[in-house]
Design a protein around this motif. Structure first.
Motif, PDB file in Angstrom:
ATOM      1  N   GLU A  18      42.713 129.981  22.221  1.00 31.78           N
ATOM      2  CA  GLU A  18      42.380 131.368  22.537  1.00 31.78           C
ATOM      3  C   GLU A  18      41.754 131.476  23.929  1.00 31.78           C
ATOM      4  O   GLU A  18      42.067 132.408  24.682  1.00 31.78           O
ATOM      5  CB  GLU A  18      41.434 131.930  21.475  1.00 31.78           C
ATOM      6  N   ARG A  52      43.338 137.719  21.043  1.00 33.80           N
ATOM      7  CA  ARG A  52      42.660 137.107  19.905  1.00 33.80           C
ATOM      8  C   ARG A  52      43.690 136.571  18.917  1.00 33.80           C
ATOM      9  O   ARG A  52      44.730 137.196  18.689  1.00 33.80           O
ATOM     10  CB  ARG A  52      41.763 138.118  19.175  1.00 33.80           C
ATOM     11  N   ASP A  99      36.760 141.704  19.436  1.00 31.46           N
ATOM     12  CA  ASP A  99      36.449 140.457  18.745  1.00 31.46           C
ATOM     13  C   ASP A  99      36.834 140.636  17.287  1.00 31.46           C
ATOM     14  O   ASP A  99      36.622 141.706  16.715  1.00 31.46           O
ATOM     15  CB  ASP A  99      34.959 140.123  18.871  1.00 31.46           C
TER      16      ASP A  99
END
Length: 180
Positions: A18, A52, A99
């Protein structure tokens, strides 16, 4: 313009993967599609997107996974695609922070999800390498010796991965004890 990059990350290297994808996005190459060992990037403005990835507890076709994917998309993220039970999203930075884990506990729960997978991989490597080692020693067959050496190397590699995941879990647990 699209560009394909061939690169392999193991499951336990999810943070490194990531981070690399976000480094590429910082350079104006944002993930557009991916598969086992390949990533397609498209030209975007440098730093325009955050990427993500997450390993889902179920296959992406499972109703719970479909509901989760729709939920993430409702935050403004774009679902890039799936690979096995991995799912990938990207979101424009201008649309706010992105996130998938809102707190330490959710991140810890996610990291713990890797431990059974890693134990399974370690056991499977043993199942593959021990019988070949036995045949190589007992009968002196070099093909089995070669498979045994490869299996032993893979076993060490997967054990290192398991240790890596356990350390990530312990770090998250220890970080939590600092705040309690």
């Amino acid at each position: 313009m699209r560009e394909r990059v061939r690169k392999i990350y193991m499951a336990w290297e999810f943070e490194e993967e990531e981070a690399w994808l976000n480094e590429m996005a910082e350079k104006g190459k944002t993930l557009a599609a991916y598969g086992i060992g390949w990533y397609d990037f498209e030209d975007t403005q440098p730093g325009e997107y955050t990427v993500r990835m997450e390993m889902l507890p179920h296959w992406p076709s499972h109703p719970e996974s479909q509901q989760y994917i729709r939920f993430v998309e409702e935050t403004g993220a774009e679902h890039i695609g799936n690979m096995k039970n991995w799912v990938c999203f990207r979101k424009k930075r201008a649309d706010g922070a992105f996130d998938l884990f809102s707190d330490r506990e959710s991140r810890l729960k996610y990291v713990k999800r890797f431990i059974p997978l890693m134990i399974f991989c370690c056991v499977m490597m043993l199942v593959a390498f021990v019988p070949n080692l036995y045949v190589a020693v007992k009968y002196g067959l070099w093909p089995n010796a070669l498979v045994a050496v490869l299996g032993c190397w893979l076993e060490v590699y997967f054990v290192k991965g398991l240790i890596s995941v356990i350390r990530k879990k312990e770090k998250l647990e220890n970080d939590g004890s600092l705040y309690e």
